[in-house]
Scaffold this active site. Structure first.
Site, PDB file in Angstrom:
ATOM      1  N   GLU A 264       0.829  -1.212   0.000  1.00 50.52           N
ATOM      2  CA  GLU A 264       0.000   0.000   0.000  1.00 50.52           C
ATOM      3  C   GLU A 264       0.862   1.261   0.000  1.00 50.52           C
ATOM      4  OE1 GLU A 264      -2.869  -0.536   3.174  1.00 50.52           O
ATOM      5  OE2 GLU A 264      -3.865  -2.143   2.050  1.00 50.52           O
TER       6      GLU A 264
ATOM      7  N   TYR B  63      -3.172   6.366  -1.950  1.00 45.00           N
ATOM      8  CA  TYR B  63      -3.815   5.039  -2.032  1.00 45.00           C
ATOM      9  C   TYR B  63      -3.745   4.333  -3.387  1.00 45.00           C
ATOM     10  CZ  TYR B  63      -5.945   5.902   2.619  1.00 45.00           C
ATOM     11  OH  TYR B  63      -6.162   6.141   3.940  1.00 45.00           O
TER      12      TYR B  63
ATOM     13  N   GLU C 244      -1.771 -10.186  -5.976  1.00 42.98           N
ATOM     14  CA  GLU C 244      -1.782 -11.008  -7.188  1.00 42.98           C
ATOM     15  C   GLU C 244      -0.983 -10.354  -8.303  1.00 42.98           C
ATOM     16  OE1 GLU C 244      -4.257 -10.038  -5.303  1.00 42.98           O
ATOM     17  OE2 GLU C 244      -5.951 -11.416  -5.309  1.00 42.98           O
TER      18      GLU C 244
HETATM   19  N1  THU Z   1      -6.058  -6.578  -2.241  1.00 39.34           N
HETATM   20  C1  THU Z   1      -5.257  -7.522  -2.802  1.00 39.34           C
HETATM   21  O1  THU Z   1      -4.053  -7.589  -2.519  1.00 39.34           O
HETATM   22  N2  THU Z   1      -5.824  -8.371  -3.690  1.00 39.34           N
HETATM   23  C2  THU Z   1      -7.117  -8.336  -4.086  1.00 39.34           C
HETATM   24  O2  THU Z   1      -7.499  -9.028  -5.020  1.00 39.34           O
HETATM   25  C3  THU Z   1      -8.060  -7.495  -3.366  1.00 39.34           C
HETATM   26  C4  THU Z   1      -7.464  -6.426  -2.538  1.00 39.34           C
HETATM   27  C5  THU Z   1      -5.454  -5.614  -1.321  1.00 39.34           C
HETATM   28  C6  THU Z   1      -5.431  -4.197  -1.837  1.00 39.34           C
HETATM   29  C7  THU Z   1      -5.384  -3.415  -0.551  1.00 39.34           C
HETATM   30  O3  THU Z   1      -4.028  -3.307  -0.140  1.00 39.34           O
HETATM   31  C8  THU Z   1      -6.138  -4.285   0.443  1.00 39.34           C
HETATM   32  O4  THU Z   1      -6.176  -5.584  -0.119  1.00 39.34           O
HETATM   33  C9  THU Z   1      -7.554  -3.815   0.734  1.00 39.34           C
HETATM   34  O5  THU Z   1      -8.280  -3.651  -0.437  1.00 39.34           O
END
Ligand code: THU
Length: 160
Positions: A64, A68, A75
């Site tokens: 992150e 944002y 993935e």
């Molecule tokens: N996130 C993922 O890493 N993979 C996904 O397919 C869905 C969301 C992460 C993005 C963000 O850092 C956190 O999960 C909350 O959305």
């Protein structure tokens, strides 16, 4: 007007112990990768592990950012790392797991739409499906035989 019905066949495993041994091991790698997530904003940690045809395993976790949208999902971190490190090696499977620092995640967490789009690019590139498994922290695991099962009406290079 003709209706168009779209169907996908997924498999649901009651727990990771039901998975084939190699996938259980890959899931364990994804669990470990999950801990490397940098998720101070969402407190939601996602891990992904990819196995390639040459038997190499590439991991990813969500990263992150205070700005944002600059962050990236687990993935895509994993599949882009695989593409960068082993550009010509076929991707066989991707395994995904997520946990929250706020509550227990007991339902399978599917890849977001943007990750499905990123993953399908590699499926199209290699002209072979990528098996996909996803779960929460505990509980059921969902399997798709192809990313396309999660992304019908795919937008790919044939559309251009
Ligand atoms: N996130 C993922 O890493 N993979 C996904 O397919 C869905 C969301 C992460 C993005 C963000 O850092 C956190 O999960 C909350 O959305």
């Amino acid at each position: 007007m003709k209706p168009l019905t779209i169907t996908s066949r997924l498999e649901v495993y009651e727990s990771p112990e039901e998975l084939p041994q190699d996938v259980q091991e890959l899931m364990q790698t994804a669990v470990e990768a999950r801990e490397s997530a940098y998720a101070p904003y969402s407190r939601f940690k996602v891990g992904a592990a990819i196995i390639l045809e040459n038997n190499k395993v590439v991991i990813g976790s969500n990263q992150e950012n205070a700005s944002y949208p600059s962050g990236l999902c687990a993935e895509r971190t994993a599949v882009y790392a695989a593409g960068a490190r082993y550009p010509d090696v076929r991707i066989l499977k991707i395994v995904i797991t997520a946990r929250s620092l706020r509550h227990q995640v007991v339902s399978p967490v599917p890849p977001c739409g943007a990750c499905r789009q990123a993953l399908v690019e590699y499926e199209v590139k290699q002209d072979e499906p990528i098996e996909l498994y996803f779960m929460g922290e505990t509980g059921k695991v969902v399997k798709a035989d192809s990313v396309k099962d999660l992304l019908p009406l795919v937008f790919d290079n044939s559309c251009l």
